[in-house]
Scaffold this motif. Sequence first.
Motif, short mmCIF file in Angstrom:
data_model
loop_
_atom_site.label_atom_id
_atom_site.label_comp_id
_atom_site.label_asym_id
_atom_site.label_seq_id
_atom_site.Cartn_x
_atom_site.Cartn_y
_atom_site.Cartn_z
N ILE A 39 -4.05 -6.01 0.37
CA ILE A 39 -3.22 -5.96 1.58
C ILE A 39 -3.72 -4.91 2.57
O ILE A 39 -3.16 -4.75 3.65
N GLY A 40 -4.75 -4.19 2.21
CA GLY A 40 -5.31 -3.16 3.09
C GLY A 40 -6.62 -2.67 2.52
O GLY A 40 -7.16 -3.23 1.55
N THR A 41 -7.12 -1.57 3.09
CA THR A 41 -8.41 -1.04 2.66
C THR A 41 -8.31 0.36 2.07
O THR A 41 -9.29 0.91 1.58
N SER A 42 -7.14 0.96 2.12
CA SER A 42 -6.98 2.34 1.67
C SER A 42 -7.01 2.44 0.15
O SER A 42 -6.41 1.64 -0.57
N HIS A 43 -7.70 3.51 -0.35
CA HIS A 43 -7.69 3.81 -1.78
C HIS A 43 -7.36 5.28 -2.00
O HIS A 43 -7.66 5.88 -3.02
N ALA A 44 -6.71 5.89 -0.99
CA ALA A 44 -6.38 7.32 -1.08
C ALA A 44 -5.29 7.57 -2.11
O ALA A 44 -5.17 8.67 -2.66
N GLY A 45 -4.48 6.57 -2.38
CA GLY A 45 -3.39 6.73 -3.35
C GLY A 45 -2.67 5.42 -3.52
O GLY A 45 -3.02 4.39 -2.90
N ILE A 46 -1.63 5.43 -4.36
CA ILE A 46 -0.87 4.21 -4.60
C ILE A 46 -0.02 3.88 -3.36
O ILE A 46 0.23 4.73 -2.50
N ILE A 47 0.42 2.62 -3.28
CA ILE A 47 1.32 2.19 -2.21
C ILE A 47 2.71 2.76 -2.50
O ILE A 47 3.25 2.58 -3.60
N VAL A 48 3.28 3.43 -1.53
CA VAL A 48 4.66 3.92 -1.66
C VAL A 48 5.53 3.14 -0.69
O VAL A 48 5.33 3.19 0.53
N LEU A 49 6.48 2.37 -1.23
CA LEU A 49 7.32 1.48 -0.43
C LEU A 49 8.59 2.19 0.02
O LEU A 49 8.99 3.21 -0.56
N PRO A 50 9.26 1.66 1.03
CA PRO A 50 10.54 2.24 1.46
C PRO A 50 11.56 2.24 0.32
O PRO A 50 11.49 1.41 -0.60
N ALA A 51 12.54 3.14 0.41
CA ALA A 51 13.53 3.31 -0.65
C ALA A 51 14.39 2.07 -0.86
O ALA A 51 14.96 1.87 -1.95
N ASP A 52 14.50 1.22 0.18
CA ASP A 52 15.37 0.04 0.03
C ASP A 52 14.65 -1.15 -0.60
O ASP A 52 15.22 -2.23 -0.72
N ALA A 53 13.39 -0.99 -1.01
CA ALA A 53 12.67 -2.08 -1.68
C ALA A 53 13.38 -2.41 -2.99
O ALA A 53 13.75 -1.51 -3.75
#
Length: 821
Positions: free
Chosen positions: A133-147
């Motif tokens: 879904i993107g190109t970043s590998h700096a860290g894990i995906i952090v989703l909004p609290a309402d997910a």
Amino acid sequence: MNISYNWLKDYLDFDLTPEETSAALTSLGLETGGVEEVETIKGGLEGLVIGEVLTCADHPDSDHLHVTTVNVGQEEPLQIVCGAPNVAAGQKVVVALVGTKLYQGEESFTIKKSKIRGTESFGMICAEDEIGIGTSHAGIIVLPADAKVGMPAKEYYNIKSDYILEVDITPNRIDGASHYGVARDLEAYLRQNKLKGALTLPSVDDFKIDEPTGAITVRVENTEACPRYAGLTIRGVKVTESPGWLKEKLTLIGQRPINSVVDITNYVLHSMGHPLHAFDVAHITGGEVIVRTLPEGTKFVTLDEVERTLSDRDLMICNDKEGMCIGGVFGGMKSGVTESTTEVFLESAYFNPTWIRKTARRHGLNTDASFHFERGCDPNDTIYVLKYAAMLIKEIAGGKITGDIQDVYPNPVAKPIVKLSYEKVNSLIGKIIDKQTVRSILNNLEMVITEEIDDMLTIEIPTYRVDVLRDVDVIEDILRVYGYNNIEIGDNLKSNLSYETPTDKGYDLQNLVSEQLTGSGFNEIMNNSLTKEAYYSDSQVYPASKCVYLLNPLSTDLNVMRQTLIYGGLESIAYNRNRQNPDIRFYEFGNCYFYDAEKKTEGETLKEYSEEYHLGMWLSGSSIDNSWTSANEKSSVFQLKAYVENILARLGIPASKYDYGQFSNEIFSTAVDIQAKGKGKSLGVLGIVNKKLLKAQDISVEVYFAELNWDALMKEIRKNTITYSEISKFPAVKRDLALLLDEAVLFDQIEKIAYRTERKLLKEVRLFDVYEGKNLPEGKKSYAVKFVLQDDEKTLNDKQIDAIMQKIQKSLESELGAQLR
């Protein structure tokens, strides 16, 4: 051409499945080769869920790993070892469960239960690039609290499947080379079949000029090559990466996203079928776009960083100093839009298809723009697509439209008018279609009936239908929408008597000879009728003045039509020898073409051109190689002669009906001309190919070649009748003569004299040995010849046989100076 099923639905509200859509388009003449299900993200995020990190502790045996427990909506939380520096308790994350397949480019791997530094891990907390879904590998995906915990990631990211339809567009149907074009055709089908289908054209009603001044002006110096040129200026744009929806649409149909402005021009092209081009205003020196040609030999560097030499027939889009773009074909290296661009000049034009096609072929370019322009775009669609693209640029990249639209259109293209009668519709289709249905189909195809008098319709054709100019074109459109399958086969069968024509006979004999040669170990080859002029430039046998030249050759290697089959065969021999296939037996049937300036006649365009159908045969290498039953044997010209004589015999031309005339030239070091006896007409040639010719093809062995004029052979046997006789009940008698002859005497001369001397009982003359060497007088050679005698009515006796042989011997002695050895 790739058509996205979901993209199609942006313009047409319909309920057909992708497979049904494919069948409908095929019935309309937009043949669909296949339907493939695709996803915006490879794998569709299957097996990925939303999770919540409950705990996060340092790994006991690592200074960078963490041991987490993650709630993924199951009965028990999962223990997952994670190496991301930003993982923490309380985060909503994307988790790949055990068994999930993740993709990295073309490769994939499956998440398994594993031990990492001695600690069990039951999944993986994912970064952007790991799930696509993107190109970043700096860290894990952090989703909004309402997910929502446990929700499939596919639903969270709204991943949808799409279907790609591979639509094969014929050259005349450029109106269907876009999503809206296909939707427009499909709507006509749906209406005809009383199915749901509502077509929607994106509105440009909200288009407006933001500032009255600041436009880049336009000047068209060549209105033949560019009948219409329009453009507008957008300032203050911010060129960035395109939004996800735009990149997804382009990627799905095989287009590579570049930047927001360029992607919009490509999106509009594949949406509406009209190419656009965006220029960086910073490179439009003088504040004016000039449409013109440049002097012959001008150098120009295109977007692919290739320097090209322009013709004075290449239309260029220029500033006041230099060219910026090859009009309708390919952009220039300097003037394209990049991320540093802040001001854009957007071009929308209609170029002459012939000019575009010739330029594209000259430079070996085949772009999306040239594909559309050379087949004919809609000149009256120019302003609409310009406004549509400008609105999208403002929406995505910002900016203001400054100054009025520049539109140079000195000679507007009118809609074609076609007269059509119902009688002709029914006659050509073969079925009476009611008038209301005909009118309905025409209306669905946007063909306007302006007048109807006495069953004669006057129809106004939309300008995007460049292929519809005659009544038969309209009838074809009526039939494809009505449905070819709806034309019933009648109860009556109409037939007529036919007879075998010379063409039919020639074709049957060609198959017969092909089978004969194939059975003799030959392989059939097929070479291009187009060849290079260099083969004929210094030729006396096949002079360049006799060549048929192409007006628009693809290259200098394909700029004339062949006069002989030999060169294509030599190229094939060289190709095979270079790939360890040295033993060659080839044959080819093909046309040869000739130009004769002396036959040129005013009013008869093709009088000076002619073509002949030829049969070429090539032998080279060994005829027997590494056989346990026979010694190795090289191919020879005499073997080729035997194959040729067998073909002539199979066609009904016995040896008594042709003569050989020996010669040599630039093609053959030694050869014979096969001539119809008593007519002086050449049936073909065969011989040993000249070593100079072989050296030019890098062939180091002898090649034997025969070329028969198939048309002349068919004329020779046209009046032949088939006769037969019973096999003789009486035995044949064989007698041999060893003859001492001059070196210049040919066996052909012996054969002719023998047959002339004994016409009734002599059945065959065969040469079985030739000797030249010591124990023979200088300038002499020895032929051992077998004569076969047979009487169909009685057994020959010795007295008759001796009389015949003495007569033959005397004839040979008197005419050739032959002596018995």
